[in-house]
Write an enzyme that holds these catalytic residues in place. Structure first.
Site, PDB file in Angstrom:
ATOM      1  N   TRP A 135       0.863  -1.185   0.000  1.00 49.86           N
ATOM      2  CA  TRP A 135       0.000   0.000   0.000  1.00 49.86           C
ATOM      3  C   TRP A 135       0.896   1.231   0.000  1.00 49.86           C
ATOM      4  O   TRP A 135       1.891   1.283   0.739  1.00 49.86           O
ATOM      5  CB  TRP A 135      -0.892  -0.040   1.249  1.00 49.86           C
ATOM      6  CG  TRP A 135      -1.821   1.125   1.378  1.00 49.86           C
ATOM      7  CD1 TRP A 135      -2.581   1.674   0.385  1.00 49.86           C
ATOM      8  CD2 TRP A 135      -2.084   1.883   2.567  1.00 49.86           C
ATOM      9  NE1 TRP A 135      -3.316   2.732   0.892  1.00 49.86           N
ATOM     10  CE2 TRP A 135      -3.017   2.881   2.224  1.00 49.86           C
ATOM     11  CE3 TRP A 135      -1.618   1.810   3.880  1.00 49.86           C
ATOM     12  CZ2 TRP A 135      -3.497   3.799   3.143  1.00 49.86           C
ATOM     13  CZ3 TRP A 135      -2.103   2.717   4.799  1.00 49.86           C
ATOM     14  CH2 TRP A 135      -3.034   3.697   4.429  1.00 49.86           C
ATOM     15  N   ASP A 214      -1.771  -5.454   9.057  1.00 47.41           N
ATOM     16  CA  ASP A 214      -2.639  -4.413   8.530  1.00 47.41           C
ATOM     17  C   ASP A 214      -3.914  -5.140   8.097  1.00 47.41           C
ATOM     18  O   ASP A 214      -3.913  -5.898   7.127  1.00 47.41           O
ATOM     19  CB  ASP A 214      -1.962  -3.716   7.342  1.00 47.41           C
ATOM     20  CG  ASP A 214      -2.825  -2.593   6.777  1.00 47.41           C
ATOM     21  OD1 ASP A 214      -4.037  -2.568   7.061  1.00 47.41           O
ATOM     22  OD2 ASP A 214      -2.288  -1.751   6.036  1.00 47.41           O
ATOM     23  N   LYS A 251     -13.536   0.006   4.971  1.00 48.46           N
ATOM     24  CA  LYS A 251     -14.030  -0.852   3.891  1.00 48.46           C
ATOM     25  C   LYS A 251     -15.129  -1.797   4.389  1.00 48.46           C
ATOM     26  O   LYS A 251     -16.135  -1.986   3.723  1.00 48.46           O
ATOM     27  CB  LYS A 251     -12.900  -1.697   3.303  1.00 48.46           C
ATOM     28  CG  LYS A 251     -11.542  -1.034   3.268  1.00 48.46           C
ATOM     29  CD  LYS A 251     -11.390  -0.073   2.130  1.00 48.46           C
ATOM     30  CE  LYS A 251     -10.028   0.606   2.233  1.00 48.46           C
ATOM     31  NZ  LYS A 251      -9.729   1.474   1.133  1.00 48.46           N
TER      32      LYS A 251
END
Ligand code: LMR
Length: 406
Positions: A135, A214, A251
């Site tokens: 990311w 993560d 999300k």
């Protein structure tokens, strides 16, 4: 200092964040054919933002809440329910009081506070390892708290490069931190299998490496929260490793703007967890005093209520099945067009993203000529596809892949 010189003279111009710039350019584009495959935000079948029915009902349930400060570590029931959700209510790390947690500003805030705590615990001469690619924000989050960041090769176009991953684990100094994507690796969409996770965990344990998960996509990846939390639960429960987990509800509950997340550390025993939590409290107090309440109340209302929890599980399935349906359609369209390339990877990869393997020139051309927006790496957010645009996107990809390079 002369009256004309500036305090800020040494501050160099920093280019804007690429992914947010892409969203800005997409919004400003007046072309009606435009398609946004850039930033990872879920869109419904018509291309619109989706407020989850579970969230809609939760907002109604909390409409009479007050607007007082939360405690420094966050909304207590939120921390408890999210910890139970992630590790399992029956987990020994919970019954043993071994989890220290604080509410955080979504996934990024959780990574940042985790970085600060680890800097405090391990000192600055430790290295944070991130996957290559990873990311786009990972490097700067950990560099901003003073760590040096190293990358290891993670995936080729056909899948995970286990050899280089295991080599990085074997060669890293003990107590190095490894940022692991719990599910839906961003950007590649290649996740380790349970067997591969076990291999990774065994080396980390043997070499005293620190796993920092993560976990931005739990539940959205497969539609099943338990399945997506496999690695976290295996590392914490079965292997008994100390570790960190950074949770986001951007999300998985569509709470993008509410910045709702949790930073959790599993430690050796309750006393250590207590100390870690006290340290987290001081870090949070010095940085944001106390976290925002609204998103945490929404999440709590959902997790504390059986009916809303079931609705949320259905919402996760709605999102993940629409994403996998679009993966299949894009793959089918490209195959039907006979576009050169192996497009089966689109259905083999998991989560919101997929890397198409286009050149930056091709990506640029897609934007300029066809108004299709994606990251320069050709990472696409599959959630931006729908019945109305998937054929157009496939045809345009076909055009750029087939046209001779200038
Ligand atoms: C993404 O990767 O597109 C998202 O996680 C949004 C972001 O903040 O980068």
């Amino acid at each position: 200092m002369s009256s004309k010189s500036s305090v800020f003279a040494t501050v160099a111009y920093t280019p804007p964040d690429a992914i947010f710039e892409l969203t800005k350019a997409y919004i400003a584009d007046p072309d009606t054919r435009k398609v946004n495959l850039g930033q990872g935000t879920y869109r419904d079948g018509e291309g619109n933002p989706w407020v989850l029915p579970a969230v809609e009902a939760a907002k109604d349930a909390i409409k009479n809440c007050n607007h007082e400060y939360l405690p420094i570590l966050g909304h207590p029931p939120f921390r408890q329910l999210v910890t139970e959700l992630v590790f399992r209510k029956e987990s020994t790390v919970i019954s043993g009081g071994r989890v220290a947690s604080c509410q955080a500003l979504s996934g990024t805030g959780a990574l940042h506070v985790a970085g600060m705590l680890l800097r405090r615990a391990l000192g600055q001469d430790r290295t944070v390892y991130i996957t290559n690619p990873s990311w786009s924000n990972h490097r700067q989050v950990f560099e901003s708290v003073g760590f040096s960041v190293r990358e290891f090769h993670y995936a080729s176009r056909d899948g995970i490069d286990m050899e280089s991953l295991l080599q990085a684990l074997t060669e890293a100094d003990p107590s190095s931190i490894f940022v692991l994507h719990a599910s839906a690796h961003n950007p590649t969409g290649w996740d380790p299998s349970p067997e591969q996770w076990r291999q990774i965990a065994a080396i980390m344990k043997e070499r005293s490496l620190f796993p920092l998960f993560d976990a931005a996509y739990l539940g959205l990846t497969s539609g099943d929260y338990e399945q997506d939390a496999y690695a976290i639960r295996y590392f914490a429960g079965e292997l008994d490793l100390e570790m960190g987990v950074c949770i986001s509800f951007a999300k998985s509950m569509g709470l993008y703007g509410e910045r709702t997340g949790l930073c959790a550390f599993v430690s050796r025993n309750h006393n250590i967890a207590n100390n870690v939590e006290s340290s987290l409290a001081q870090l949070v107090r010095s940085e944001i005093s106390n976290p925002p309440a609204f998103g945490a109340r929404v999440v709590t209302a959902i997790l504390a209520n059986d009916g809303l929890s079931s609705q949320w599980r259905r919402d996760l399935t709605t999102m993940s099945s629409r994403i996998s349906g679009m993966r299949k359609q894009l793959c089918d369209e490209l195959t039907a067009l006979d576009t050169p390339g192996d497009w089966r990877k689109i259905i083999q990869q998991k989560g919101m993203f997929c890397v198409l393997g286009l050149t930056p020139e091709q990506v640029h051309y897609l934007k300029e000529k066809y108004h299709i927006y994606m990251a320069e790496s050709s990472r696409v957010s599959i959630a931006g596809l729908n019945e109305g645009n998937v054929r157009y996107v496939a045809e345009c990809i076909h055009q750029v892949v087939c046209q001779p390079e200038e």
